[in-house]
Write an enzyme that holds these catalytic residues in place. Sequence first.
Site, short mmCIF file in Angstrom:
data_model
loop_
_atom_site.label_atom_id
_atom_site.label_comp_id
_atom_site.label_asym_id
_atom_site.label_seq_id
_atom_site.Cartn_x
_atom_site.Cartn_y
_atom_site.Cartn_z
N GLU A 5 0.76 -0.94 0.20
CA GLU A 5 -0.01 0.01 0.26
C GLU A 5 0.79 1.55 0.11
O GLU A 5 1.68 1.32 1.37
CB GLU A 5 -1.40 0.38 1.17
CG GLU A 5 -1.65 -1.12 0.95
CD GLU A 5 -3.13 -1.15 0.21
OE1 GLU A 5 -3.00 -0.32 -0.87
OE2 GLU A 5 -3.75 -2.24 -0.18
N ARG A 34 -17.96 0.65 5.05
CA ARG A 34 -19.31 0.00 4.32
C ARG A 34 -19.87 -1.50 5.33
O ARG A 34 -20.66 -1.53 5.53
CB ARG A 34 -18.57 -1.37 3.34
CG ARG A 34 -19.31 -1.46 2.07
CD ARG A 34 -18.51 -1.37 0.41
NE ARG A 34 -18.09 -2.76 1.10
CZ ARG A 34 -18.14 -3.60 1.17
NH1 ARG A 34 -19.50 -4.07 1.38
NH2 ARG A 34 -17.22 -4.86 1.20
N CYS A 90 -8.74 -1.06 8.45
CA CYS A 90 -6.73 -1.23 7.66
C CYS A 90 -6.39 0.44 7.41
O CYS A 90 -5.15 0.08 8.20
CB CYS A 90 -6.85 -2.15 6.28
SG CYS A 90 -7.29 -3.91 6.45
N HIS A 95 -1.34 -5.14 2.21
CA HIS A 95 -2.64 -5.75 2.18
C HIS A 95 -1.75 -7.43 1.92
O HIS A 95 -1.58 -7.81 1.08
CB HIS A 95 -3.65 -5.73 1.59
CG HIS A 95 -4.63 -4.56 1.83
ND1 HIS A 95 -5.04 -3.07 1.72
CD2 HIS A 95 -5.38 -4.81 3.20
CE1 HIS A 95 -5.83 -3.10 2.75
NE2 HIS A 95 -6.21 -4.10 3.17
#
Lengths: 218, 218, 218, 218
Positions: free
Chosen positions: C83, C93, C146, C170
């Site tokens: 990342e 979400r 995260c 990830h």
Amino acid sequence: MKKPRIALITGFAPFADDALNPSAEIARKLHGEIIDGMRIVGAVLPTEFARAPSSLETLIEQHHPALLVALGLAGGRSEISLERVAINLIDARIADNAGAQPIDEAVIADAPTAYFSSLPLKALLLHLRGLDIPVAISYSAGTFVCNQVFFGLAHLLATRYPAVIGGFVHVPYLPQQALLHNDAASMALDMQIAAIRAIVETALKPNIARIISGGATH
Amino acid sequence: MKKPRIALITGFAPFADDALNPSAEIARKLHGEIIDGMRIVGAVLPTEFARAPSSLETLIEQHHPALLVALGLAGGRSEISLERVAINLIDARIADNAGAQPIDEAVIADAPTAYFSSLPLKALLLHLRGLDIPVAISYSAGTFVCNQVFFGLAHLLATRYPAVIGGFVHVPYLPQQALLHNDAASMALDMQIAAIRAIVETALKPNIARIISGGATH
Amino acid sequence: MKKPRIALITGFAPFADDALNPSAEIARKLHGEIIDGMRIVGAVLPTEFARAPSSLETLIEQHHPALLVALGLAGGRSEISLERVAINLIDARIADNAGAQPIDEAVIADAPTAYFSSLPLKALLLHLRGLDIPVAISYSAGTFVCNQVFFGLAHLLATRYPAVIGGFVHVPYLPQQALLHNDAASMALDMQIAAIRAIVETALKPNIARIISGGATH
Amino acid sequence: MKKPRIALITGFAPFADDALNPSAEIARKLHGEIIDGMRIVGAVLPTEFARAPSSLETLIEQHHPALLVALGLAGGRSEISLERVAINLIDARIADNAGAQPIDEAVIADAPTAYFSSLPLKALLLHLRGLDIPVAISYSAGTFVCNQVFFGLAHLLATRYPAVIGGFVHVPYLPQQALLHNDAASMALDMQIAAIRAIVETALKPNIARIISGGATH
């Protein structure tokens, strides 16, 4: 006066968690339309193993179609799928609309393992591409009610109606369905209808041999 | 008589192996249209790192837009992508239309690491969903010319035009492009245009707070 | 005798409908291992917005790491994702493990919009490729816990521990998870562990400039 | 002393732009191994329409296998694919290794339209799931050399070797291939080998009826 020939277009009732099924919308919208001198009979089949085949058979007996295009929804695909292979197998991953979930059964006992579509798929592929409509040939219509109807119609045509041309076409989600399915691919209803209309226009025309590949490496 | 406010809509010239770019088509089609009392100025930016930012800056100086929506193509995505984050980074995986391929450079030296879009993304998300248009919020506009223009416009707005609302929207392939890209997802041009028109209609309206998630777990 | 330097590797507790989280498995397996003279401290963070940041901060205060690699699960991705960008935004979400679902909140008020990872991503990319491990640079770590932890650690390093190198990685599903997620992509745990071990080996080495692209067109 | 029964495992030579083919690697690695009292003969078939079928037939005549598992690469799939249907059709989307690209030809003239695999697919599905190996039943092996060999072996078994059990299994990319294919899904070679070993162990065991679905809605 000569009666117009009939093109029978069937869709399926919505199933699983979808409130609509584009295949049924297309069948309803095209019903009654005259395309190239053929009159469209549009009908919606129940998404039920027990009732779908006899519903289709009744429609064929009533309307004596020259052309038969059965439609179904393939949620997640991005293009019009011209199905090439119907297999004599039912293996339901989910229950149908009547709650039935048959596994590892034949569609028709003592029938062949598979039939190829009698639609001129390569000519249809070229025609739809020429109209800028995403399209591909598919080599599996699954093992649910769609494949059951596809195999059933192919067996009927092979054994009782050899002069009738017919096959199965899977269509993508409508845009409003894609919103409910994790941003899956979709196609506008107008384009889906245009695709089926183009299939009806092309399917019975004399086609010169079309030597183009529509294959898959796997 | 009061002059109408301007909404500047930019697209990009086709790049890589594509002969057309839906973002340019949309900008051209909407050019001159009046939407909710705003006049659309549609323009096409060169897909070149060296020229795109100054082209955009010139357009802003000429037209004094109240709203600025830059568009780009995100081939393979199936929905309208409302970009939320512009980053101060260029890392070109392919060469631009002038053959340049800068790697690991800042868009603007001494500028912040990132900006958020000043478009009201949640209101746009709800509005487009209500129109049955596939749409999602995206958290990366990539590291190519699209992100360069997005970051450049966000920095301009933050430092020189604080009253202007602006952001970046990625659009999917057109159906005719999907045919050339391994049956990727696509969206009809009409629906893409309807989406951008809806964004122009909604972007400057007073919005009540929209507490809906548009997030991603990764 | 010189005490070994510490590399802190964190994973997350399983969340949503998953019974395990490969990031936690990796942290546990590597705990106590000596890699290139560095001792690994592996720890598992709660997947909770309210507790994850302080858990991480406590670990940093306890162990004074020279290197910090936070890991998380990106279900559906097929490769190790290095990342690059942490954003100052939470938009959940789904609910976290404590039932919290914050929307459109800053990770840290009055902090910058984003940070770039301080891991040498291009050197890591080359190193993992050389080991035949699927790997890519990612430009969004999402907007869930995260990204919250990634942004939090980047802010801590920037403001209080400037000598510490750190970032977020990830990892894909494990094979046994893929079976439960519609045949999603996966990576064997051995390869995931090998990837993180290789990252620890490479992250603090002097790197010559690596001019390779890891960019995305969108 | 009783001679051990033979399990013939075939792979394919690399094709298209790939320098290796996991199916060939598996066949080579398992060659000579004794699994449950069966001796493995591993062999690599040419990826050529003109030579693959006769190569397979020669191997069968030489080794008199009790079990025959032909393997091929399905780049992009994430799981072991137990192929259920072989169709009597060749439609090459790309040229084979000899430059041939036949379109719309039968594999074998006057043979049936299709055969089902005679491997106990549902038992294999359960066994591999129990080993945490991603696996699914597939209803199309494509229309390239893989399907040609699958159909050819099914026809041979049906017409000349009714006591032999046999079928086709597609395997994913290896991790090092995924790096060259846009971060496609992949599976470690160890797991691919474990999967084929498990198939050999299970295929000839008496199986109680396994009433589980492995179906597809489309």
